[in-house]
Design a protein around this motif. Structure first.
Motif, PDB file in Angstrom:
ATOM      1  N   MET A 175       0.944  -1.296   0.576  1.00  0.00           N
ATOM      2  CA  MET A 175       0.146  -0.299  -0.220  1.00  0.00           C
ATOM      3  C   MET A 175       0.945   1.339   0.140  1.00  0.00           C
ATOM      4  SD  MET A 175      -2.899  -1.049   2.534  1.00  0.00           S
ATOM      5  CE  MET A 175      -1.405  -0.949   3.893  1.00  0.00           C
ATOM      6  N   ARG A 176       0.530   1.779  -0.763  1.00  0.00           N
ATOM      7  CA  ARG A 176       1.611   4.030  -1.092  1.00  0.00           C
ATOM      8  C   ARG A 176       0.378   4.514  -0.327  1.00  0.00           C
ATOM      9  NH1 ARG A 176       1.921   5.574  -5.703  1.00  0.00           N
ATOM     10  NH2 ARG A 176       3.954   6.368  -5.096  1.00  0.00           N
ATOM     11  N   TYR A 177       0.475   5.415   0.435  1.00  0.00           N
ATOM     12  CA  TYR A 177       0.496   7.071   1.386  1.00  0.00           C
ATOM     13  C   TYR A 177       0.788   7.783   1.517  1.00  0.00           C
ATOM     14  CZ  TYR A 177      -3.777   3.530   4.381  1.00  0.00           C
ATOM     15  OH  TYR A 177      -4.395   2.660   4.313  1.00  0.00           O
ATOM     16  N   GLU A 178      -0.778   8.820   1.381  1.00  0.00           N
ATOM     17  CA  GLU A 178       0.475  10.021   1.226  1.00  0.00           C
ATOM     18  C   GLU A 178      -0.186  11.141   1.925  1.00  0.00           C
ATOM     19  OE1 GLU A 178       0.157  12.929  -2.545  1.00  0.00           O
ATOM     20  OE2 GLU A 178      -1.408  14.097  -1.266  1.00  0.00           O
ATOM     21  N   PHE A 179       0.470  11.307   3.224  1.00  0.00           N
ATOM     22  CA  PHE A 179       0.038  12.419   4.018  1.00  0.00           C
ATOM     23  C   PHE A 179       0.199  13.700   4.071  1.00  0.00           C
ATOM     24  CE2 PHE A 179       1.769   8.518   4.939  1.00  0.00           C
ATOM     25  CZ  PHE A 179       0.716   7.692   6.363  1.00  0.00           C
ATOM     26  N   ARG A 180      -0.627  14.838   4.337  1.00  0.00           N
ATOM     27  CA  ARG A 180      -0.217  16.086   3.869  1.00  0.00           C
ATOM     28  C   ARG A 180      -0.047  17.042   5.825  1.00  0.00           C
ATOM     29  NH1 ARG A 180      -1.690  19.226  -0.073  1.00  0.00           N
ATOM     30  NH2 ARG A 180      -2.557  17.558  -1.946  1.00  0.00           N
ATOM     31  N   VAL A 181       0.874  17.401   5.838  1.00  0.00           N
ATOM     32  CA  VAL A 181       1.148  18.542   6.898  1.00  0.00           C
ATOM     33  C   VAL A 181       1.257  19.568   6.726  1.00  0.00           C
ATOM     34  CG1 VAL A 181       2.781  18.034   8.844  1.00  0.00           C
ATOM     35  CG2 VAL A 181       2.335  16.159   7.657  1.00  0.00           C
ATOM     36  N   ALA A 182       0.700  19.731   7.786  1.00  0.00           N
ATOM     37  CA  ALA A 182       0.683  21.382   7.703  1.00  0.00           C
ATOM     38  C   ALA A 182       2.150  21.571   7.958  1.00  0.00           C
ATOM     39  CB  ALA A 182      -0.183  22.058   8.878  1.00  0.00           C
ATOM     40  N   GLY A 183       2.365  23.017   7.600  1.00  0.00           N
ATOM     41  CA  GLY A 183       3.489  23.922   7.962  1.00  0.00           C
ATOM     42  C   GLY A 183       4.776  23.438   6.985  1.00  0.00           C
ATOM     43  N   ALA A 184       5.831  23.714   7.079  1.00  0.00           N
ATOM     44  CA  ALA A 184       6.967  23.439   6.435  1.00  0.00           C
ATOM     45  C   ALA A 184       7.196  22.411   7.775  1.00  0.00           C
ATOM     46  CB  ALA A 184       8.541  24.477   6.241  1.00  0.00           C
ATOM     47  N   VAL A 185       8.348  21.494   7.162  1.00  0.00           N
ATOM     48  CA  VAL A 185       9.036  20.586   8.395  1.00  0.00           C
ATOM     49  C   VAL A 185      10.018  20.070   8.464  1.00  0.00           C
ATOM     50  CG1 VAL A 185       8.945  18.175   8.368  1.00  0.00           C
ATOM     51  CG2 VAL A 185       6.365  19.014   8.398  1.00  0.00           C
ATOM     52  N   SER A 186      10.939  21.082   9.452  1.00  0.00           N
ATOM     53  CA  SER A 186      12.550  20.552   8.733  1.00  0.00           C
ATOM     54  C   SER A 186      12.868  19.284   8.751  1.00  0.00           C
ATOM     55  CB  SER A 186      12.944  21.496  10.741  1.00  0.00           C
ATOM     56  OG  SER A 186      12.143  20.260  11.201  1.00  0.00           O
ATOM     57  N   GLU A 187      14.629  19.999   8.202  1.00  0.00           N
ATOM     58  CA  GLU A 187      14.800  18.140   7.690  1.00  0.00           C
ATOM     59  C   GLU A 187      14.932  17.382   8.609  1.00  0.00           C
ATOM     60  OE1 GLU A 187      17.568  16.192   5.247  1.00  0.00           O
ATOM     61  OE2 GLU A 187      15.904  18.521   4.833  1.00  0.00           O
ATOM     62  N   PRO A 188      15.908  18.054  10.223  1.00  0.00           N
ATOM     63  CA  PRO A 188      15.679  16.622  11.211  1.00  0.00           C
ATOM     64  C   PRO A 188      14.249  16.398  11.367  1.00  0.00           C
ATOM     65  CG  PRO A 188      17.058  19.079  11.663  1.00  0.00           C
ATOM     66  CD  PRO A 188      16.093  19.187  10.620  1.00  0.00           C
ATOM     67  N   LEU A 189      13.116  17.014  11.392  1.00  0.00           N
ATOM     68  CA  LEU A 189      11.785  15.988  11.749  1.00  0.00           C
ATOM     69  C   LEU A 189      11.611  15.205  10.413  1.00  0.00           C
ATOM     70  CD1 LEU A 189      10.009  19.191  13.133  1.00  0.00           C
ATOM     71  CD2 LEU A 189      10.971  16.504  13.905  1.00  0.00           C
ATOM     72  N   GLY A 190      11.948  15.873   9.392  1.00  0.00           N
ATOM     73  CA  GLY A 190      11.199  15.127   8.625  1.00  0.00           C
ATOM     74  C   GLY A 190      12.474  13.568   7.969  1.00  0.00           C
ATOM     75  N   GLU A 191      13.151  13.940   8.703  1.00  0.00           N
ATOM     76  CA  GLU A 191      14.320  12.709   8.744  1.00  0.00           C
ATOM     77  C   GLU A 191      14.324  11.802   9.748  1.00  0.00           C
ATOM     78  OE1 GLU A 191      18.207  13.606   9.549  1.00  0.00           O
ATOM     79  OE2 GLU A 191      18.450  14.387   7.613  1.00  0.00           O
ATOM     80  N   ALA A 192      13.021  12.043  10.784  1.00  0.00           N
ATOM     81  CA  ALA A 192      12.354  10.779  11.549  1.00  0.00           C
ATOM     82  C   ALA A 192      11.656  10.014  11.021  1.00  0.00           C
ATOM     83  CB  ALA A 192      10.748  11.693  12.657  1.00  0.00           C
TER      84      ALA A 192
END
Length: 68
Positions: free
Chosen positions: A1-18
């Protein structure tokens, strides 16, 4: 299964790496995360991870599977 998640605002690189299992695309007012989700437990785990990091998921949808 593939999913897309739309998250409010800009996500920093460190948070994105989570979310190493997801690809990420910044947009003007939100950030898209997308990729494979192995099962329902993985899906709920991703949602809990977004929440625990203070990220607000404003939309989630299942994507069509890629042709093999």
């Amino acid at each position: 299964m593939r999913y897309e998640f739309r998250v409010a605002g800009a996500v920093s690189e460190p948070l994105g790496e989570a979310f190493p299992e997801l690809d990420r695309t910044p947009m003007p007012e939100h950030t898209l995360f997308y990729g494979g989700v192995t099962d329902e437990a993985h899906l709920y785990g991703l949602l809990m991870r977004f929440q625990s990091l203070g990220l607000s998921v404003i939309e989630m949808r299942q994507l069509p599977d890629r042709p093999t």
